[in-house]
Write a protein that holds these residues in place. Sequence first.
Motif, PDB file in Angstrom:
ATOM      1  N   THR A 167      68.000  38.587  12.118  1.00  0.00           N
ATOM      2  CA  THR A 167      68.572  38.076  13.365  1.00  0.00           C
ATOM      3  C   THR A 167      68.122  36.652  13.687  1.00  0.00           C
ATOM      4  OG1 THR A 167      68.564  40.345  14.111  1.00  0.00           O
ATOM      5  CG2 THR A 167      68.939  38.678  15.783  1.00  0.00           C
ATOM      6  N   PHE A 168      66.811  36.423  13.667  1.00  0.00           N
ATOM      7  CA  PHE A 168      66.334  35.089  14.034  1.00  0.00           C
ATOM      8  C   PHE A 168      66.844  34.009  13.074  1.00  0.00           C
ATOM      9  CE2 PHE A 168      62.436  37.062  16.417  1.00  0.00           C
ATOM     10  CZ  PHE A 168      63.257  37.368  17.488  1.00  0.00           C
ATOM     11  N   GLU A 228      56.635  33.916  19.814  1.00  0.00           N
ATOM     12  CA  GLU A 228      56.774  35.026  18.865  1.00  0.00           C
ATOM     13  C   GLU A 228      58.099  35.042  18.104  1.00  0.00           C
ATOM     14  OE1 GLU A 228      54.226  36.791  18.138  1.00  0.00           O
ATOM     15  OE2 GLU A 228      52.901  36.551  19.876  1.00  0.00           O
ATOM     16  N   SER A 229      58.601  33.844  17.742  1.00  0.00           N
ATOM     17  CA  SER A 229      59.775  33.833  16.869  1.00  0.00           C
ATOM     18  C   SER A 229      59.534  32.803  15.768  1.00  0.00           C
ATOM     19  CB  SER A 229      61.038  33.506  17.668  1.00  0.00           C
ATOM     20  OG  SER A 229      62.184  33.631  16.844  1.00  0.00           O
ATOM     21  N   ILE A 230      60.540  32.561  14.948  1.00  0.00           N
ATOM     22  CA  ILE A 230      60.398  31.497  13.943  1.00  0.00           C
ATOM     23  C   ILE A 230      60.479  30.154  14.676  1.00  0.00           C
ATOM     24  CG2 ILE A 230      61.238  32.876  12.011  1.00  0.00           C
ATOM     25  CD1 ILE A 230      64.006  31.672  12.416  1.00  0.00           C
ATOM     26  N   PRO A 231      59.750  29.130  14.207  1.00  0.00           N
ATOM     27  CA  PRO A 231      59.630  27.875  14.972  1.00  0.00           C
ATOM     28  C   PRO A 231      60.984  27.283  15.363  1.00  0.00           C
ATOM     29  CG  PRO A 231      58.204  27.834  13.028  1.00  0.00           C
ATOM     30  CD  PRO A 231      58.992  29.102  12.944  1.00  0.00           C
ATOM     31  N   GLU A 232      61.967  27.333  14.471  1.00  0.00           N
ATOM     32  CA  GLU A 232      63.244  26.675  14.791  1.00  0.00           C
ATOM     33  C   GLU A 232      64.067  27.442  15.838  1.00  0.00           C
ATOM     34  OE1 GLU A 232      62.157  27.826  11.915  1.00  0.00           O
ATOM     35  OE2 GLU A 232      63.763  28.469  10.564  1.00  0.00           O
ATOM     36  N   LEU A 233      63.645  28.656  16.172  1.00  0.00           N
ATOM     37  CA  LEU A 233      64.394  29.401  17.194  1.00  0.00           C
ATOM     38  C   LEU A 233      63.599  29.555  18.493  1.00  0.00           C
ATOM     39  CD1 LEU A 233      67.217  30.706  17.505  1.00  0.00           C
ATOM     40  CD2 LEU A 233      66.181  32.906  16.956  1.00  0.00           C
ATOM     41  N   MET A 234      62.610  28.696  18.716  1.00  0.00           N
ATOM     42  CA  MET A 234      61.844  28.794  19.961  1.00  0.00           C
ATOM     43  C   MET A 234      62.041  27.561  20.827  1.00  0.00           C
ATOM     44  SD  MET A 234      58.270  30.724  19.367  1.00  0.00           S
ATOM     45  CE  MET A 234      57.777  29.940  17.864  1.00  0.00           C
ATOM     46  N   ASP A 235      62.214  27.777  22.144  1.00  0.00           N
ATOM     47  CA  ASP A 235      62.211  26.659  23.079  1.00  0.00           C
ATOM     48  C   ASP A 235      60.820  26.034  23.046  1.00  0.00           C
ATOM     49  OD1 ASP A 235      64.807  27.396  23.855  1.00  0.00           O
ATOM     50  OD2 ASP A 235      64.055  28.779  25.383  1.00  0.00           O
ATOM     51  N   GLN A 249      75.532  37.351  16.551  1.00  0.00           N
ATOM     52  CA  GLN A 249      75.223  38.351  15.524  1.00  0.00           C
ATOM     53  C   GLN A 249      76.488  38.967  14.932  1.00  0.00           C
ATOM     54  OE1 GLN A 249      72.322  41.142  17.166  1.00  0.00           O
ATOM     55  NE2 GLN A 249      71.072  39.487  18.009  1.00  0.00           N
ATOM     56  N   PHE A 250      77.638  38.598  15.481  1.00  0.00           N
ATOM     57  CA  PHE A 250      78.910  39.165  15.019  1.00  0.00           C
ATOM     58  C   PHE A 250      79.127  38.902  13.527  1.00  0.00           C
ATOM     59  CE2 PHE A 250      83.647  38.984  14.726  1.00  0.00           C
ATOM     60  CZ  PHE A 250      83.917  40.280  15.131  1.00  0.00           C
ATOM     61  N   SER A 251      78.645  37.740  13.042  1.00  0.00           N
ATOM     62  CA  SER A 251      78.862  37.359  11.639  1.00  0.00           C
ATOM     63  C   SER A 251      78.212  38.323  10.651  1.00  0.00           C
ATOM     64  CB  SER A 251      78.293  35.965  11.375  1.00  0.00           C
ATOM     65  OG  SER A 251      78.702  35.066  12.374  1.00  0.00           O
ATOM     66  N   PHE A 252      77.074  38.925  11.032  1.00  0.00           N
ATOM     67  CA  PHE A 252      76.419  39.819  10.058  1.00  0.00           C
ATOM     68  C   PHE A 252      76.487  41.296  10.452  1.00  0.00           C
ATOM     69  CE2 PHE A 252      72.164  40.899  11.824  1.00  0.00           C
ATOM     70  CZ  PHE A 252      72.015  39.946  12.830  1.00  0.00           C
ATOM     71  N   ARG A 253      77.472  41.616  11.312  1.00  0.00           N
ATOM     72  CA  ARG A 253      77.648  43.028  11.672  1.00  0.00           C
ATOM     73  C   ARG A 253      77.946  43.835  10.408  1.00  0.00           C
ATOM     74  NH1 ARG A 253      82.308  40.571  11.859  1.00  0.00           N
ATOM     75  NH2 ARG A 253      84.325  41.655  11.853  1.00  0.00           N
ATOM     76  N   ALA A 289      69.260  30.926  14.367  1.00  0.00           N
ATOM     77  CA  ALA A 289      68.779  29.537  14.251  1.00  0.00           C
ATOM     78  C   ALA A 289      69.911  28.608  13.794  1.00  0.00           C
ATOM     79  CB  ALA A 289      67.605  29.466  13.274  1.00  0.00           C
ATOM     80  N   LYS A 290      70.907  29.157  13.094  1.00  0.00           N
ATOM     81  CA  LYS A 290      72.002  28.326  12.584  1.00  0.00           C
ATOM     82  C   LYS A 290      72.861  27.727  13.707  1.00  0.00           C
ATOM     83  CE  LYS A 290      72.597  31.239   8.450  1.00  0.00           C
ATOM     84  NZ  LYS A 290      73.527  32.232   7.865  1.00  0.00           N
ATOM     85  N   PHE A 291      72.756  28.292  14.918  1.00  0.00           N
ATOM     86  CA  PHE A 291      73.639  27.839  16.006  1.00  0.00           C
ATOM     87  C   PHE A 291      73.207  26.521  16.641  1.00  0.00           C
ATOM     88  CE2 PHE A 291      76.879  31.151  16.414  1.00  0.00           C
ATOM     89  CZ  PHE A 291      76.402  32.019  15.440  1.00  0.00           C
ATOM     90  N   GLU A 292      72.167  25.926  16.078  1.00  0.00           N
ATOM     91  CA  GLU A 292      71.817  24.542  16.390  1.00  0.00           C
ATOM     92  C   GLU A 292      72.954  23.632  15.905  1.00  0.00           C
ATOM     93  OE1 GLU A 292      68.396  23.593  17.392  1.00  0.00           O
ATOM     94  OE2 GLU A 292      69.398  21.676  17.819  1.00  0.00           O
ATOM     95  N   ASN A 293      73.579  24.063  14.815  1.00  0.00           N
ATOM     96  CA  ASN A 293      74.668  23.315  14.180  1.00  0.00           C
ATOM     97  C   ASN A 293      76.006  23.697  14.834  1.00  0.00           C
ATOM     98  OD1 ASN A 293      76.858  22.704  12.488  1.00  0.00           O
ATOM     99  ND2 ASN A 293      75.573  22.773  10.647  1.00  0.00           N
TER     100      ASN A 293
END
Length: 425
Positions: free
Chosen positions: A92-93, A159-166, A72-76, A97-101
């Motif tokens: 936040t979510f 309870e998150s966006i699909p790309e950020l859920m295990d 979250q440091f990038s959007f502080r 999600a970008k950290f897949e990359n």
Amino acid sequence: MENVLILKGNILYSENKDTIVCKANSYLVSKDGVVAGVFEKLPAEYAACPVTDYGDKLILPGMVDMHIHAPQFSFRGNGMDLELLPWLNTYTFPEEAKFENLDYAKKAYGYFADRMKKSATTRAVIFATRHREATLLLMDLMEQTGLDTFIGKINMDRESIPELMDKGPLDSAYSTFGWINEAMKRFKLSKPILTPRFIPSCSDALMNELNEIQRTYHIPVQSHLSENPGEVAWVSELCPWSKFYGDAYDHFGLFGSEGKTVMAHCIFSGEDEIALMKKNGVFVAHCPASNMNLSSGIAPIRRYLDENMNVGIGSDVAGGESESMFRAIVQTIQVSKMYWRYIDETKKPLTFDEAFYLATLGGGQFFGKVGSFKEGYAMDAVVIDDSIYPSPIDMTIKQRIERAVYLSTDINGIVGKFVNGSKVL
Ligand code: GUN
Ligand code: FE
């Protein structure tokens, strides 16, 4: 031959929660990364050892950040217009999600690690994202900074966006096993910590799996607790069997009964929750900046402190806008004054000495003997040059550190930093 490190300057540290000790023109001696003592005159046995002389500068224990989100440091400093739950969904979510990359992660975590290295923080308890490879990358970058940290790969399966859920509890647990094994093999300073994001993100089945992992590896736990009224109500809907929010962790052995645990916020904790936190020695990570920015509220830190609970301070970037722990000390004092004025006149505002203690020795105890220069404590120190803000007033050391903290001198006044006796800056 022992590895002796001696720093000379104006030395200050918390003796206990009420008192900062100041020793002008003194010697801070450590052996093999552990403090041997602070002396006004250098004892004869060290006469042949080299001394690093910091002159009139201030030497203090490194700051312990008990709660910070690296991705979250990038959007502080952005997105401060929402409460917790919409803030997570809106800002936040999608960012996490970008950290897949891994290319993105490398860039973002590179900026984070660089800033942490230059900060006054010597120890931190860090959230990564749910991604295994990106989390290992963060651990690698933090290892290179020389900071001593706990870093957690987040578990979240609902309870998150699909790309950020295990993909379910077993997938989440399997990936966590693999990550812990790899992290324990590769890193010394970057240590894994179990990180169920918060109850709304974790199914009961996943919490059961995490309990198994804790019993296998005996690593500590970090999460969020009683931060926002909407969140607290949601937890009682999601876990109708739970007696209170903390019970939803405790039910799965993830609330201090089976290992060291730190919970961020604890603003809306009721009597039963507080009693259980005391019984289990749960650490509170107080995050005043985040609690203001997300309109969460004010945690009753005066009470927690007076009742001898384990309490430290977290920057909670990016709920909190800055990684500066000096800023977080000031905010801790400021919100305690508003608490006293508006909420409970019997709860006196925190003193400077108390807030400084929380940011060093208070949180440091999560790591062991950390956060002070008393004999036997880890040699974690920062050196501050407060002459960047000149003044005609002849100040005491106590006045100088108070002013240095209020002026966020940790942003550009740090001229030396040591962790476990190793020079980092
Ligand atoms: N609760 C669950 N996730 C988060 C987060 O990322 N930040 C804060 N402040 N609270 C949370
Ligand atoms: Fe947080």
